[in-house]
Design an enzyme around this catalytic site. Structure first.
Site, PDB file in Angstrom:
ATOM      1  N   ASN A 116      -5.020   2.027  -7.749  1.00  0.00           N
ATOM      2  CA  ASN A 116      -3.782   1.375  -8.197  1.00  0.00           C
ATOM      3  C   ASN A 116      -2.538   2.104  -7.715  1.00  0.00           C
ATOM      4  OD1 ASN A 116      -5.499  -0.333  -9.489  1.00  0.00           O
ATOM      5  ND2 ASN A 116      -5.294   0.647 -11.480  1.00  0.00           N
ATOM      6  N   HIS A 135      -4.303   4.618  -2.804  1.00  0.00           N
ATOM      7  CA  HIS A 135      -3.424   3.662  -2.115  1.00  0.00           C
ATOM      8  C   HIS A 135      -1.953   3.941  -2.372  1.00  0.00           C
ATOM      9  CE1 HIS A 135      -7.177   0.877  -2.120  1.00  0.00           C
ATOM     10  NE2 HIS A 135      -7.193   1.738  -1.135  1.00  0.00           N
ATOM     11  N   CYS A 143       7.842  13.730   2.475  1.00  0.00           N
ATOM     12  CA  CYS A 143       8.598  14.076   3.673  1.00  0.00           C
ATOM     13  C   CYS A 143       7.688  13.973   4.904  1.00  0.00           C
ATOM     14  CB  CYS A 143       9.151  15.489   3.541  1.00  0.00           C
ATOM     15  SG  CYS A 143       9.961  16.055   5.042  1.00  0.00           S
ATOM     16  N   SER A 215     -13.335  -4.742  -8.038  1.00  0.00           N
ATOM     17  CA  SER A 215     -14.387  -5.580  -7.460  1.00  0.00           C
ATOM     18  C   SER A 215     -15.025  -4.880  -6.260  1.00  0.00           C
ATOM     19  CB  SER A 215     -13.852  -6.969  -7.114  1.00  0.00           C
ATOM     20  OG  SER A 215     -12.605  -6.847  -6.489  1.00  0.00           O
ATOM     21  N   GLN A 241     -16.096  -9.695 -12.736  1.00  0.00           N
ATOM     22  CA  GLN A 241     -16.735 -10.366 -11.596  1.00  0.00           C
ATOM     23  C   GLN A 241     -17.828  -9.467 -11.013  1.00  0.00           C
ATOM     24  OE1 GLN A 241     -13.201 -10.836  -9.157  1.00  0.00           O
ATOM     25  NE2 GLN A 241     -12.781 -12.871  -9.962  1.00  0.00           N
TER      26      GLN A 241
HETATM   27 ZN    ZN Z   1      10.705  18.161   4.328  1.00  0.00          ZN
END
Ligand code: ZN
Length: 386
Positions: A116, A135, A143, A215, A241
């Site tokens: 998430n 993710h 940076c 899933s 599911q």
């Molecule tokens: Zn930096």
């Protein structure tokens, strides 16, 4: 790029009967008690009860958040009812998020992997050092040049093009000056190295891996629970599911995540803590009469949480209001207060901190942990922690 479920069977949601669920959760509690390296893996299903829509729920889902984002794109259906739509920065971590915090604090849950980007695990108070956000995190930017991380109490992503990640802000690490990028991983982009390595390492170490609300269609993320099963260790999946890893499961549960976690914590004899917004206020005396005020997350990552800071030095001195970091104040009255103003996603009003310049050590950080209860709508504690 459409990865919505294609068939009616894939979209179908299954539910265990209350009796069966009770028996399965008892079994899961026993597995947890016997485990040495218990790892959890979360997908969008853990955040739907916080009002954040998932990706692959069908149009006939029981969830109040409505059909998933990919499903809506595939079906070209309109937006879900607005009353269940929550802005991510205002979402309150669910009972399940808070149960995971408790399990980690008790030393039972060793590592948490999440797909998430809503940042709810980090915001719930989960130790960032035991967490992989595969993710990215909608509040985290990095940076490009030195890799330093910055947490923000607002959505950092500004770029419109899928593969453009520049946020327009600049790194202030030792005058590095590198460009900052959001951490959101879009389809076809590489996962963050450290999060991925830690995720695989812990999945291979795990003797029990619990998947909550995924899933398991997106790789390499889904290869992590798979790695645990391939090592001959226990995989448990909770999802409405079907998933491609179902045949490898030691236990498969069909129920809402919160229903499982509430029951599970009861069986483990553990209370689910209430969500408390925690803020660390750092004050550094940079010379005899100058202070710098900022905030850090639990792991020391800079955290931009202030909308403004007011300096109050008593009646004879004028108020000074600053609205942009760095918050550096020249102190003329040793007895002073700072009034901290926030973004107020949880309607957290300003917090006044009374300070004495003489008690602040030169060149060192003085830290205060302040806590706000969204339920009680008030600041409930302030403690000097360093
Ligand atoms: Zn930096």
């Amino acid at each position: 790029m459409d990865t919505a479920h294609k068939t009616v069977n894939e979209k179908k949601e299954y539910f265990d009967s209350p009796e069966l669920l009770e028996a399965k959760v008892t079994q899961l509690a026993d597995m947890i008690k016997q485990s040495n390296h218990f790892v959890c893996f979360t997908g969008a299903g853990i955040s739907t009860s916080a009002g954040i829509a998932d990706f692959r729920s069908g149009v006939n889902t029981v969830l109040k958040t409505g059909p998933g984002l990919w499903e809506k794109m595939a079906q070209k259906v309109g937006n879900q009812p607005k009353k269940h739509k929550v802005i991510m920065s205002r979402a309150v971590p669910t009972k399940s998020h808070m149960a995971l915090v408790k399990l980690n604090q008790e030393g039972i849950l060793k590592y948490l992997i999440s797909q998430n980007i809503d940042g709810l695990h980090r915001r719930s108070g989960f130790n960032p050092n035991s967490l992989s956000e595969l993710h990215g995190n909608t509040n985290l930017e990095k940076c490009l040049k030195c890799g330093k991380s910055y947490m923000r109490d607002y959505r950092v992503r500004k770029a419109l093009d899928v593969h453009d990640h520049l946020t327009g802000r600049i790194c202030d690490n030792q005058k590095c000056g590198g460009e900052l990028v959001d951490t959101i991983v879009n389809f076809g982009e590489n996962l963050p190295k450290k999060d991925m390595e830690q995720g695989f390492f812990n999945s291979k170490q795990a003797d029990l891996h619990l998947v909550l609300g995924s899933s398991l269609r997106v790789t390499p993320a889904a290869d992590m629970p798979l790695a645990t099963a391939q090592n001959g260790n226990k995989l448990v999946v909770v999802n409405l599911q079907k998933t491609p890893l179902d045949s490898l499961c030691a236990l498969r549960i069909y129920a809402l995540i919160d229903d499982v976690m509430v029951l599970l914590m009861k069986k483990l004899g553990l209370e689910i803590p209430e969500f408390i917004l925690q803020r660390t206020i750092v004050i550094k005396k940079t010379n005899q009469n100058t202070i710098n005020v900022f905030s850090e997350d639990k792991d020391g990552c800079p955290y931009d949480i202030f909308k403004q800071i007011v300096l109050d030095q008593g009646k004879k001195q004028p108020f000074e209001i600053q609205v942009k970091a760095p918050y550096i104040f020249n102190i003329t009255n040793p007895q002073f207060a700072i009034k901290l103003g926030f973004f107020e996603h949880y309607k957290e009003g300003p917090f006044r901190l009374d300070l004495n310049l003489q008690n602040l050590p030169l060149g060192q950080k003085t830290k205060y942990l302040i806590q706000f209860s969204p339920k009680l709508q008030k600041w409930i504690s302030c403690e000097k922690i360093q």
